[in-house]
Write a protein that holds these residues in place. Sequence first.
Motif, PDB file in Angstrom:
ATOM      1  N   GLN A   1       0.846  -1.189   0.000  1.00 53.42           N
ATOM      2  CA  GLN A   1       0.000   0.000   0.000  1.00 53.42           C
ATOM      3  C   GLN A   1       0.887   1.247   0.000  1.00 53.42           C
ATOM      4  O   GLN A   1       1.698   1.430   0.901  1.00 53.42           O
ATOM      5  CB  GLN A   1      -0.908   0.013   1.237  1.00 53.42           C
ATOM      6  N   VAL A   2       0.725   2.095  -1.022  1.00 53.63           N
ATOM      7  CA  VAL A   2       1.559   3.279  -1.197  1.00 53.63           C
ATOM      8  C   VAL A   2       0.663   4.493  -1.388  1.00 53.63           C
ATOM      9  O   VAL A   2      -0.384   4.420  -2.043  1.00 53.63           O
ATOM     10  CB  VAL A   2       2.499   3.107  -2.414  1.00 53.63           C
ATOM     11  N   PHE A   3       1.066   5.626  -0.800  1.00 59.06           N
ATOM     12  CA  PHE A   3       0.364   6.888  -1.013  1.00 59.06           C
ATOM     13  C   PHE A   3       1.199   7.788  -1.918  1.00 59.06           C
ATOM     14  O   PHE A   3       2.434   7.758  -1.876  1.00 59.06           O
ATOM     15  CB  PHE A   3       0.115   7.614   0.316  1.00 59.06           C
ATOM     16  N   LYS A   4       0.503   8.585  -2.699  1.00 66.51           N
ATOM     17  CA  LYS A   4       1.182   9.638  -3.448  1.00 66.51           C
ATOM     18  C   LYS A   4       1.505  10.805  -2.515  1.00 66.51           C
ATOM     19  O   LYS A   4       0.899  10.953  -1.453  1.00 66.51           O
ATOM     20  CB  LYS A   4       0.286  10.130  -4.588  1.00 66.51           C
ATOM     21  N   GLY A   5       2.426  11.652  -2.924  1.00 65.37           N
ATOM     22  CA  GLY A   5       2.804  12.787  -2.098  1.00 65.37           C
ATOM     23  C   GLY A   5       1.629  13.693  -1.801  1.00 65.37           C
ATOM     24  O   GLY A   5       1.496  14.215  -0.691  1.00 65.37           O
ATOM     25  N   ILE A   6       0.770  13.921  -2.801  1.00 67.73           N
ATOM     26  CA  ILE A   6      -0.482  14.657  -2.607  1.00 67.73           C
ATOM     27  C   ILE A   6      -1.595  13.700  -2.982  1.00 67.73           C
ATOM     28  O   ILE A   6      -1.798  13.392  -4.158  1.00 67.73           O
ATOM     29  CB  ILE A   6      -0.516  15.937  -3.463  1.00 67.73           C
ATOM     30  N   GLU A   7      -2.297  13.198  -1.964  1.00 70.25           N
ATOM     31  CA  GLU A   7      -3.233  12.102  -2.174  1.00 70.25           C
ATOM     32  C   GLU A   7      -4.673  12.556  -1.948  1.00 70.25           C
ATOM     33  O   GLU A   7      -4.942  13.484  -1.157  1.00 70.25           O
ATOM     34  CB  GLU A   7      -2.904  10.957  -1.210  1.00 70.25           C
TER      35      GLU A   7
ATOM     36  N   ASP B   1       6.501   9.959  -4.849  1.00 72.79           N
ATOM     37  CA  ASP B   1       6.216  11.069  -5.765  1.00 72.79           C
ATOM     38  C   ASP B   1       6.297  10.572  -7.203  1.00 72.79           C
ATOM     39  O   ASP B   1       7.213   9.835  -7.569  1.00 72.79           O
ATOM     40  CB  ASP B   1       7.218  12.209  -5.562  1.00 72.79           C
ATOM     41  N   GLU B   2       5.310  10.980  -7.971  1.00 70.10           N
ATOM     42  CA  GLU B   2       5.264  10.608  -9.384  1.00 70.10           C
ATOM     43  C   GLU B   2       5.133  11.876 -10.225  1.00 70.10           C
ATOM     44  O   GLU B   2       4.776  12.940  -9.716  1.00 70.10           O
ATOM     45  CB  GLU B   2       4.083   9.664  -9.640  1.00 70.10           C
ATOM     46  N   PRO B   3       5.452  11.785 -11.521  1.00 67.91           N
ATOM     47  CA  PRO B   3       5.277  12.966 -12.388  1.00 67.91           C
ATOM     48  C   PRO B   3       3.845  13.501 -12.275  1.00 67.91           C
ATOM     49  O   PRO B   3       2.905  12.707 -12.153  1.00 67.91           O
ATOM     50  CB  PRO B   3       5.577  12.425 -13.773  1.00 67.91           C
ATOM     51  N   PRO B   4       3.632  14.822 -12.226  1.00 64.20           N
ATOM     52  CA  PRO B   4       4.623  15.870 -12.508  1.00 64.20           C
ATOM     53  C   PRO B   4       5.387  16.386 -11.282  1.00 64.20           C
ATOM     54  O   PRO B   4       6.189  17.293 -11.409  1.00 64.20           O
ATOM     55  CB  PRO B   4       3.758  16.981 -13.081  1.00 64.20           C
ATOM     56  N   LEU B   5       5.126  15.810 -10.060  1.00 65.48           N
ATOM     57  CA  LEU B   5       5.832  16.280  -8.872  1.00 65.48           C
ATOM     58  C   LEU B   5       7.306  15.893  -8.895  1.00 65.48           C
ATOM     59  O   LEU B   5       8.122  16.494  -8.204  1.00 65.48           O
ATOM     60  CB  LEU B   5       5.168  15.713  -7.615  1.00 65.48           C
ATOM     61  N   ALA B   6       7.667  14.876  -9.644  1.00 60.40           N
ATOM     62  CA  ALA B   6       9.050  14.424  -9.760  1.00 60.40           C
ATOM     63  C   ALA B   6       9.289  13.976 -11.189  1.00 60.40           C
ATOM     64  O   ALA B   6       8.349  13.573 -11.887  1.00 60.40           O
ATOM     65  CB  ALA B   6       9.311  13.285  -8.779  1.00 60.40           C
ATOM     66  N   PRO B   7      10.536  14.045 -11.668  1.00 61.67           N
ATOM     67  CA  PRO B   7      10.818  13.631 -13.048  1.00 61.67           C
ATOM     68  C   PRO B   7      10.529  12.162 -13.298  1.00 61.67           C
ATOM     69  O   PRO B   7      10.235  11.757 -14.423  1.00 61.67           O
ATOM     70  CB  PRO B   7      12.320  13.947 -13.202  1.00 61.67           C
ATOM     71  N   ALA B   8      10.603  11.352 -12.234  1.00 61.54           N
ATOM     72  CA  ALA B   8      10.271   9.927 -12.340  1.00 61.54           C
ATOM     73  C   ALA B   8       9.718   9.472 -10.997  1.00 61.54           C
ATOM     74  O   ALA B   8       9.776  10.205 -10.001  1.00 61.54           O
ATOM     75  CB  ALA B   8      11.509   9.117 -12.725  1.00 61.54           C
ATOM     76  N   SER B   9       9.193   8.263 -10.970  1.00 60.83           N
ATOM     77  CA  SER B   9       8.657   7.733  -9.723  1.00 60.83           C
ATOM     78  C   SER B   9       9.790   7.576  -8.710  1.00 60.83           C
ATOM     79  O   SER B   9      10.777   6.878  -8.958  1.00 60.83           O
ATOM     80  CB  SER B   9       7.993   6.380  -9.983  1.00 60.83           C
ATOM     81  N   VAL B  10       9.650   8.239  -7.546  1.00 58.56           N
ATOM     82  CA  VAL B  10      10.725   8.253  -6.567  1.00 58.56           C
ATOM     83  C   VAL B  10      10.133   8.137  -5.160  1.00 58.56           C
ATOM     84  O   VAL B  10       9.051   8.655  -4.872  1.00 58.56           O
ATOM     85  CB  VAL B  10      11.557   9.549  -6.690  1.00 58.56           C
TER      86      VAL B  10
END
Length: 763
Positions: A580-586, A607-616
């Motif tokens: 179970q993973v959350f996005k930075g802004i969920e 964090d995923e695009p567009p918050l980061a250049p890649a999934s990090v």
Amino acid sequence: MPNSTTDSVGVPLLPSLRHATNSSSQVAIVGSNLCPVESLDYEIAENDFFKQDWRARSKTQIFQYVFMKWLLCFFIGIIVSLIGFTNNLAVENLAGVKFVFTSNMMFAGRYSMGFFVFTVTNLILTLFASLITAFVAPAAAGSGIPEVKAYLNGVDAPEIFSFRTLVVKIIGNISAVSGSLLIGKAGPMVHTGACVASILGQGGSKRYGLTWRWLRYFNNDRDRRDLVTCGSAAGIAASFRAPVGGVLFALEEMSSWWRSALLWRIFFSTAVVAIVLRALIDVCLSGKCGLFGKGGLIVFDVYSENASYHLGDVLPVLLLGFVGGILGSIYNFLLEKVLRTYNYIYEKGVAWKILLACAISIFTSCLLFGLPFLASCQPCPADALEECPTIGRSGNFKKYQCPPGHYNDLASLIFNTNDDAIKNLFSKNTDFEFHYLSVLVFFITCFFLSILSYGIVAPAGLFVPVIVTGASYGRFVGMLLGSKNLNDGLYAVLGAASFLGGSMRMTVSLCVILLELTNNLLLLPMMMVVLLISKTVADAFNANIYNLIMKIKGFPYLHSHVEPYMRQLTVGDVVTGPLQVFKGIEKIETIVHVLKTTNHNGFPVVDEPPLAPASVLYGLILRDHILTLLKKRVFLSSPVAFDSNTLAQFKADEFAKKGSGRGDRIEDVELSEEELNMYLDLHPFSNASPYTVLETMSLAKALVLFREVGLRHILIIPKFSNRPPLVGILTRHDFMPEHILGLRPSLSRSRWKRLRIRLPFLS
């Protein structure tokens, strides 16, 4: 489930649960009840909000934080010493009145009435202790040392440090010990000290309105762990008036994590205990403490005679340690079997718990009252240092049923409090006052009665019963072998050491505690040899008693040793999905759904695009922090980051770790449809520097990191960058042998095994 910090290890005791799968929470037996347990967050969540709050602290606030640590250690020492003194005083006076009343009836020839009063009094005291334990605070049952030891290892069981557990622990133990059960006060005092420390650390008890805002400086598990360690050491110091022994006990047996700053604070707490007890004892010496007054705090200070011994005395001492190790391992084996049997009985309901306690009380009273009649009366020695016979008070020369000028040596041991029995066994210049058959009967009685009494639903310790059993064993060996240099009292001290080493498997702390008890430093070489031999011999048969009890209770305790099969596995081999993973802004709706459908306590933030250049991988956020954010209702209408004005609405106290009791639940948070469609920025509240390991790290290395640092989660990241940023999460459950061997049964042959000798009667 790799997120879960509380996944199942299974409970090996109860038939109804033996084959059950419990993927949501670890279940353990707490006070003979099944309760969910969780791991503790000893790691500080270093999120942006925490860093900002810490940077904003002034030098005055930092000084106040450090000062409060020392002040609470001082309070712990004061309170625990007062409780320990009160316990001893209450037991001595309650038991004293009972023994005086019974002895007076026997002196008048009314033996039947004396037996009736003795038995009924013991039954009432035991019944009261078991009733308040079973109905008010089941977590107060037993010694409490396994629970405190598991807590310091990172296992949090409900109610073990609550205010009502503290009250029942004190009152119940006084009542049970006064009821002539063969149980001790030392173990419950360790639990009592831990309760006092925990309650002070969380600022009091909200449930009972006993809170102090100025004490609420320690809002995380790491600070509270240090305080609980101080409390456990203070408990031992108060039980035996052994401040240095208390420090070493916390270091050797209780704590899984140690540092020098903690050592200084624990030493300070135990020093305060020693000073307060010394002052209170001076008051009692003036005769202001009731019937007996002296209590167990000073009756052990019985041997200050200079002991001289030669090389020829070493062989009997070696034999004493060897046999003591065997007896200690048998004691642990039988106690484990009895506790498992009691747990089956306790499945039938509370009434059976009470009936069992009452049955043990009646059986104990019959033995204690009846066995002295089997002993022959001995003529009083002409050079006795005290009145002979003694009527209605403690002493070596109990009259019991004997004619004038005679005493019953078995009654002097068995028809007495445990503290007075130890005093009589340890006493000097008494080589001819006890018959060896009386000492043998007393040893057998203590050995089996202490095993039967420990598992009842009442606060009960093992230290004093093991000491009195070992002392009788040592004195019996001394009487059989004889020595020109070592008298029977010294053999009793060494016998207590050998039996303690064989049962509890401690060496340094037990050695110092016994030296502080007996006030005889010249015994140090002999005691060291006895403890080393008894521990080594007993380790060949089974584990120490507290580890066995933790295993019975189902606590997921992480031991310091590493199983060999863990070196054959990587961390990626033991994690299971789904993750179970959350996005930075969920989205709020997603967060609520995940919280309601899982019991995980930590969630990776990616964090995923567009918050980061890649999934990090950004970090890790705790369940409690998410619930705090939901209750605060500071939501975003669009997926954008929080600004500084929004963050200013939060206070650090709102994210503090809650104290004992039920925490926040997602079911208690009610949100509208409009709010469910809004967003939450998790970045400022996520730990951006969690502990991470490569998926190729061996499970053995990960266990060392997990245990030594005191972690709740370890994030596993991939070795290659072209994969998702997270492989899984390691929690305490993933290191449990039951989980690992359940995934890979073929590894069971490579389990770490000590040299275990299997005897037919122990199989």
